[in-house]
Design a protein around this motif. Structure first.
Motif, PDB file in Angstrom:
ATOM      1  N   ALA A 348     -12.404  -4.473  13.646  1.00  0.00           N
ATOM      2  CA  ALA A 348     -12.617  -4.472  12.431  1.00  0.00           C
ATOM      3  C   ALA A 348     -14.239  -3.872  12.557  1.00  0.00           C
ATOM      4  CB  ALA A 348     -13.373  -5.738  12.095  1.00  0.00           C
ATOM      5  N   PHE A 349     -14.797  -3.649  13.071  1.00  0.00           N
ATOM      6  CA  PHE A 349     -15.809  -2.362  14.028  1.00  0.00           C
ATOM      7  C   PHE A 349     -15.592  -0.870  13.411  1.00  0.00           C
ATOM      8  CE2 PHE A 349     -18.431  -6.185  15.036  1.00  0.00           C
ATOM      9  CZ  PHE A 349     -19.224  -5.590  14.607  1.00  0.00           C
ATOM     10  N   ASN A 350     -14.373  -0.848  14.469  1.00  0.00           N
ATOM     11  CA  ASN A 350     -13.910   0.419  13.923  1.00  0.00           C
ATOM     12  C   ASN A 350     -12.780   1.209  13.018  1.00  0.00           C
ATOM     13  OD1 ASN A 350     -14.561   1.518  16.901  1.00  0.00           O
ATOM     14  ND2 ASN A 350     -12.099   0.335  17.877  1.00  0.00           N
ATOM     15  N   TYR A 351     -12.529   0.624  12.467  1.00  0.00           N
ATOM     16  CA  TYR A 351     -12.389   0.252  10.621  1.00  0.00           C
ATOM     17  C   TYR A 351     -13.006   0.799  10.241  1.00  0.00           C
ATOM     18  CZ  TYR A 351      -7.752  -1.808  12.806  1.00  0.00           C
ATOM     19  OH  TYR A 351      -6.783  -2.406  13.035  1.00  0.00           O
ATOM     20  N   LYS A 460      -9.535   6.794   1.385  1.00  0.00           N
ATOM     21  CA  LYS A 460      -9.573   6.755   2.606  1.00  0.00           C
ATOM     22  C   LYS A 460      -8.408   5.230   3.079  1.00  0.00           C
ATOM     23  CE  LYS A 460     -14.298   5.384   2.133  1.00  0.00           C
ATOM     24  NZ  LYS A 460     -15.535   5.833   2.031  1.00  0.00           N
ATOM     25  N   VAL A 461      -8.481   4.367   1.819  1.00  0.00           N
ATOM     26  CA  VAL A 461      -6.753   3.455   2.126  1.00  0.00           C
ATOM     27  C   VAL A 461      -5.933   4.911   3.020  1.00  0.00           C
ATOM     28  CG1 VAL A 461      -6.319   1.096   1.286  1.00  0.00           C
ATOM     29  CG2 VAL A 461      -8.742   2.397   0.582  1.00  0.00           C
ATOM     30  N   GLU A 462      -5.717   5.808   1.541  1.00  0.00           N
ATOM     31  CA  GLU A 462      -4.059   6.277   1.576  1.00  0.00           C
ATOM     32  C   GLU A 462      -4.297   6.615   3.509  1.00  0.00           C
ATOM     33  OE1 GLU A 462      -1.930   5.413  -0.102  1.00  0.00           O
ATOM     34  OE2 GLU A 462      -2.683   4.501  -1.219  1.00  0.00           O
ATOM     35  N   THR A 463      -5.467   7.244   3.432  1.00  0.00           N
ATOM     36  CA  THR A 463      -5.532   7.605   5.098  1.00  0.00           C
ATOM     37  C   THR A 463      -5.352   6.662   6.151  1.00  0.00           C
ATOM     38  OG1 THR A 463      -7.197   9.208   3.891  1.00  0.00           O
ATOM     39  CG2 THR A 463      -7.359   9.077   6.673  1.00  0.00           C
ATOM     40  N   GLU A 468      -3.013   4.288  10.794  1.00  0.00           N
ATOM     41  CA  GLU A 468      -2.844   3.119  11.521  1.00  0.00           C
ATOM     42  C   GLU A 468      -1.583   2.559  11.484  1.00  0.00           C
ATOM     43  OE1 GLU A 468      -6.189   2.864  13.059  1.00  0.00           O
ATOM     44  OE2 GLU A 468      -7.308   4.544  12.618  1.00  0.00           O
ATOM     45  N   GLU A 469      -2.080   1.959  12.570  1.00  0.00           N
ATOM     46  CA  GLU A 469      -0.323   0.882  12.790  1.00  0.00           C
ATOM     47  C   GLU A 469      -0.732  -0.420  12.386  1.00  0.00           C
ATOM     48  OE1 GLU A 469       2.192  -0.099  16.096  1.00  0.00           O
ATOM     49  OE2 GLU A 469       1.074   1.742  17.140  1.00  0.00           O
ATOM     50  N   TRP A 470      -0.286  -0.378  11.118  1.00  0.00           N
ATOM     51  CA  TRP A 470      -0.371  -2.408  10.826  1.00  0.00           C
ATOM     52  C   TRP A 470       0.680  -3.499  11.349  1.00  0.00           C
ATOM     53  CZ3 TRP A 470      -5.027  -1.799   9.176  1.00  0.00           C
ATOM     54  CH2 TRP A 470      -5.944  -1.122   8.746  1.00  0.00           C
ATOM     55  N   TYR A 515      -3.461  -8.068   9.349  1.00  0.00           N
ATOM     56  CA  TYR A 515      -3.447  -7.739   7.968  1.00  0.00           C
ATOM     57  C   TYR A 515      -3.393  -7.744   6.893  1.00  0.00           C
ATOM     58  CZ  TYR A 515      -3.971  -5.103  12.878  1.00  0.00           C
ATOM     59  OH  TYR A 515      -4.004  -4.091  14.179  1.00  0.00           O
ATOM     60  N   ILE A 516      -4.436  -8.161   6.009  1.00  0.00           N
ATOM     61  CA  ILE A 516      -3.869  -8.693   4.914  1.00  0.00           C
ATOM     62  C   ILE A 516      -4.043  -7.562   4.256  1.00  0.00           C
ATOM     63  CG2 ILE A 516      -4.146  -9.967   2.708  1.00  0.00           C
ATOM     64  CD1 ILE A 516      -4.067 -11.491   5.394  1.00  0.00           C
ATOM     65  N   PHE A 517      -5.051  -6.315   4.143  1.00  0.00           N
ATOM     66  CA  PHE A 517      -4.698  -5.699   3.179  1.00  0.00           C
ATOM     67  C   PHE A 517      -5.552  -4.014   4.458  1.00  0.00           C
ATOM     68  CE2 PHE A 517      -6.481  -1.979   0.701  1.00  0.00           C
ATOM     69  CZ  PHE A 517      -4.948  -2.032  -0.102  1.00  0.00           C
ATOM     70  N   PRO A 518      -5.381  -2.901   4.971  1.00  0.00           N
ATOM     71  CA  PRO A 518      -3.971  -2.887   4.373  1.00  0.00           C
ATOM     72  C   PRO A 518      -2.452  -3.921   5.487  1.00  0.00           C
ATOM     73  CG  PRO A 518      -4.913  -0.434   5.247  1.00  0.00           C
ATOM     74  CD  PRO A 518      -5.763  -1.895   5.783  1.00  0.00           C
TER      75      PRO A 518
END
Lengths: 592, 287
Positions: A348-351, A460-463, A468-470, A515-518
């Motif tokens: 979470a901190f990294n995201y 940012k969300v698209e990136t 990332e691996e969700w 992961y709920i979102f993304p």
């Protein structure tokens, strides 16, 4: 099914139920047995039924079951409350000499052990140790070597002096002796110990530990059940690393302080439960639009309003996904086990910093109050990676200045993430605001800039979706026709349920989603299954709704967000473009 | 930090949209002057503001700044200062921002006594929403939402600060440029929470608490032989409430900022690339 033993101590709040249970759970853990604990408690400090339950096995245990083998009943009500879980052969330890317990009737088929808890405690040095006498008696019943309690008693009472510790050890032994001398039952229990080395902790503690490991140095919060343990854990520990825990005057202050600390460059967090999230929601929007990295932890309980503060529910998912006015890019991460509370906090901190967004870390009461054993290497600190994202120092700041030498803190870069200069960085001075702003952070209502900034934030969300691996965790039979999906704390119970289902002839594929979102795209998995069942602890199926939504064929969309209403001629063109697939201009057809 | 910083270095190139003649121009100039005079520069300064006319200040100044949500500027400032005690933190707000929606935070910020300054632009009205009563409006002050006046006594911010244990209480008048800048400078220099209530007249919506009114009624404490270290004298002046005082009303020279007492002296942005070296000790605690 593992060979497990289910033990509980119950009485009134204030009877020392928690500490007694914890002493036993720690002793088991230290003796190399797996432990899974749960609590029944009421929202009051003294009085009212409360219980601490311990399930233990040499094999891993992931959930609670409806069975109690040994019950220490400090009150008559404790027996009534647990009647459904008691079975033939269950052992009930109680103090028949107490005036309130003289009329206790042990149900047919169960074994009642009347142990003079209070009298023996007084013999050992004080009536206050009655619970420890009961623990000693329980150890004898379970054939659990009583020496294992000694280290737990040291840990619990060590700072009160050697004499107190010795008295407690004596109290436990008097309880053990009483059962040895007075009862000659063969209790059928013979607890094995192993050489394994386990640690025992709950979800709130794992979140706090994950935060410190991930470099969180500022925590501000306001006490609320069941999130307070996060703050209590961090208090005194984060200070050892140069950080600070602040108990704010309310949740509004808590999130605003954390926001300030994050802007100053600290990794910052606040934790609360549903009602606190309500209060924080306005600032949540500010955090997002100022692109400040912040971790906001919601340890869910039963709602709405004050609901049932001491009971489990996963009812806040919609709020964490959609809460706040306007449209707010965010991440929502929900750990599925106590150990994942640690690792998902680190993530979470990294995201938050890589994408400069708020991250909701969603846990729940069941995770918060469950203590579970783990081999310590599950929390291998060498695996913790810290990614602070696009922080620029004094040497790099120049490349982010505009032609007039002003730092572009909201520069609309291709991946949507802007450079970040911590205050104190020479030439990095800039402002930011909750108002719509330009690349310099200054207020604007200019249509083109508005579009640019909205799109930049969404990008940012698209990136993140790409970079990332969700992923998800999978259990059971991957070829099965029945697919069960769950999120949050249900994973443990569901994993054990797979065994029961198999015994009954049902093959099940189980997917646990952190992961709920993304979130991971489960369309293929859903397509491949005959029956899809979503398991969650709420009334309406909030996660089921989003999963269902993901597999629907999409409607086409015409959207406008430059601050001006639709005009008829423009709308006609947009719709026509959408129908013919022509370049849609300001129209955004959500890609998927 | 450079020694040749001028107050204009704190000025941004954005033209203020305040009404011509607004008291906030003077208030802001004093803030910039005080920051420069105390040896700060825009790169070590963090200015926080809430909502309202006062909230726009971060846009017109040049420094690290955050313009937040209504009433919550003080907690943001506290978070900034605790996370990096090397920064000079100044919070600006209005009377609505500070004494209505943010009154709770005001009391607790005063109690905490973090080393920062707080300047409230008090114009006794809500300006940006076009003229409603504020917490410092007079009891009989007629507005669109209070046609008979609020019919309750105004908040006395100085008394609120005093009762909450303030270590620095001052009041100034934005139009008296020299004195105003001096007073804010003292607040910045104070070791602790430096609170300044600044009369900053609203020329558009408040025709009672005007420049003329303040010019006529203001009493400079420097000319009154007032000892700001005398808490009893300060209490008397504040509670009498019959005069508009200007100057430092109370200052505790023994004030030790909260963060100093708590031993917070590090810039918290400085963290290792991975978990701390001894982090496995955190795990072993759970044996």
């Amino acid at each position: 099914m593992p060979e497990d033993l289910n033990w509980a101590i119950g009485g009134e709040a204030g009877d020392g139920i928690d500490s007694t249970g914890k002493i036993f759970a720690q002793a088991l853990s230290r003796a190399g047995r797996h432990v899974f604990t749960s609590k029944d408690f009421a929202s009051r400090i003294r009085g009212g039924y409360t219980a601490y339950k311990v399930r233990t096995s040499v094999d891993r245990v992931e959930s609670v079951v409806d069975r109690l083998d040994i019950l220490i009943a400090l009150t008559e009500r404790t027996i009534d409350e647990n009647m459904d879980e008691l079975h033939e052969g269950s052992v009930i330890i109680y103090d028949g000499e107490r005036s309130t317990m003289q009329d206790v009737e042990v149900p047919d088929g169960m074994i009642g052990l009347s142990v003079p808890l209070q009298r023996l405690a007084e013999d050992a040095g004080g009536a206050i140790m009655a619970n420890v006498v009961a623990l000693g008696a329980a150890c004898e019943v379970a054939q659990f070597p009583i020496e294992n309690l000694d280290e737990s008693l040291n840990k619990r009472f060590g700072d009160k002096g050697e004499a107190i510790v010795e008295n407690n050890k004596e109290a436990a032994r008097l309880g053990q002796q009483h059962v040895q001398e007075e009862y000659d039952h063969d209790f059928d229990y013979d607890i094995e110990t192993t050489d394994e080395d386990y640690v025992l902790l709950n979800g709130d503690e794992a979140i706090g530990m994950g935060a410190i490991a991930a470099g969180c140095r500022f925590y501000s919060g306001y006490p609320i059940t069941p999130a307070t343990d996060v703050m209590e854990y961090m208090t005194g520990r984060v200070e050892q690393y140069g950080g600070k825990v602040v108990q704010a005057e309310d949740e509004l202050s808590a999130i605003n302080m954390a926001l300030g600390a994050a802007r100053a460059g600290a990794r910052a967090m606040t934790a609360t439960s549903g009602p606190g999230i309500d209060l924080m929601t306005e600032t949540f929007g500010l955090v997002a639009t100022t692109e400040t990295p912040l971790v906001i932890c919601d340890v869910m309980r039963s709602g709405p309003s004050t609901g049932m503060p001491t009971k489990q529910e996963q009812g806040d998912l919609n709020m964490t996904l959609y809460g706040g006015h306007g449209e707010i890019p965010r991440f929502v991460v929900a750990p599925t086990s106590v150990s994942e509370c640690f690792w998902k906090t680190v993530e979470a901190f990294n995201y938050a910093e890589k994408y400069q967004t708020p991250v909701y870390l969603v846990s729940d009461l069941a995770l918060a109050v469950t203590e579970q054993t783990f081999p310590p290497e599950v929390f291998d600190m060498d695996e913790v990676e810290i990614d602070r994202g696009k922080v620029v120092d004094e040497d790099e700041v120049d490349s982010w200045l505009d032609e007039r030498g002003r730092f572009q803190a909201h520069f609309p870069s291709a991946d949507g993430v802007s450079p970040r200069a911590f205050p104190g960085t020479t030439d990095g001075a800039h402002m930011t605001t909750g108002l719509e702003h330009d690349e310099l952070g200054r207020r604007t209502e200019e249509e083109a800039v508005r579009l640019e900034q909205v799109e930049k934030r969404q990008r940012k969300v698209e990136t993140a979706k790409e970079q990332e691996e969700w992923d998800y965790r999978e259990f059971g039979d991957s070829e099965a026709d029945t697919l069960v999906i769950s999120w949050g704390s249900n994973e443990g119970a569901m994993r054990e349920a797979l065994g029961f289902l198999e015994e009954r002839g049902h093959d099940v594929r189980f997917i646990s989603v952190p992961y709920i979102f993304p979130r991971p795209d489960l369309s293929a998995e859903i397509e491949a299954a005959d029956d899809v069942i979503v398991v969650e602890c709420n009334a309406t199926g909030q996660f089921a709704d989003v999963i269902e939504h993901d597999v629907l064929e999409r409607v086409q969309r015409v959207n406008k967000y430059n601050g001006v209403r639709f005009k008829a001629d423009e709308l006609a063109t947009e719709i026509e473009n959408t129908l013919t697939g022509a370049d849609a201009g300001a129209t955004e057809v959500e890609a998927e | 930090m450079s020694s040749d910083v001028r107050f204009t270095d704190f000025k941004s190139d954005k033209q203020p949209t305040w009404c011509p003649g607004c008291g906030d121009f003077g208030t802001m100039n004093g803030m910039m002057k005080a920051l420069a005079e105390t040896g700060n520069d825009p790169d070590n300064t963090f200015v926080v503001a809430g909502i309202g006319c006062s909230g726009k200040i971060g846009t017109y100044m040049h420094s690290y700044a955050l313009h937040g949500v209504h009433g919550r500027a003080l907690p943001v400032g506290i978070g900034v200062k605790l996370a990096n005690p090397n920064l000079e933190v100044m919070v600006a707000g209005g009377d609505g921002d500070g004494y209505s929606i943010g009154a709770g935070h005001f009391v607790h910020a005063v109690r905490r006594n973090v080393d920062m300054s707080y300047v409230v632009m008090d114009n006794r009205i809500y300006g940006l929403t076009k003229g409603q009563a504020s917490p410092t409006s007079r009891q009989d002050f007629e507005t669109s939402t209070t046609p008979e006046g609020p019919q309750m006594p105004p908040v006395n911010p100085l008394a609120l600060a005093l009762a909450s244990g303030a270590t620095f209480i001052a009041q100034s008048f934005s139009s008296d440029a020299q004195r105003h800048a001096e007073i804010i400078q003292k607040a910045v220099e104070h070791d602790g929470f430096g609170f300044v209530n600044t009369y900053s007249p609203c020329v558009t919506f408040n025709d009672v608490d005007t420049y003329d009114y303040f010019r006529d009624s203001i009493v400079d404490l420097d000319e009154e032989d007032h000892d700001p270290h005398d808490r009893e004298a300060a209490k008397q002046k504040i509670l009498e409430g019959d005069k508009e005082y200007m100057g430092v009303i109370y200052q505790d020279d023994d004030s030790v900022p909260w963060e100093k007492r708590e031993g917070i002296d590090q810039d918290m942005s400085d963290i290792p690339d991975g978990a701390p070296e001894d982090a496995m000790d955190l795990v072993r605690e759970f044996y």
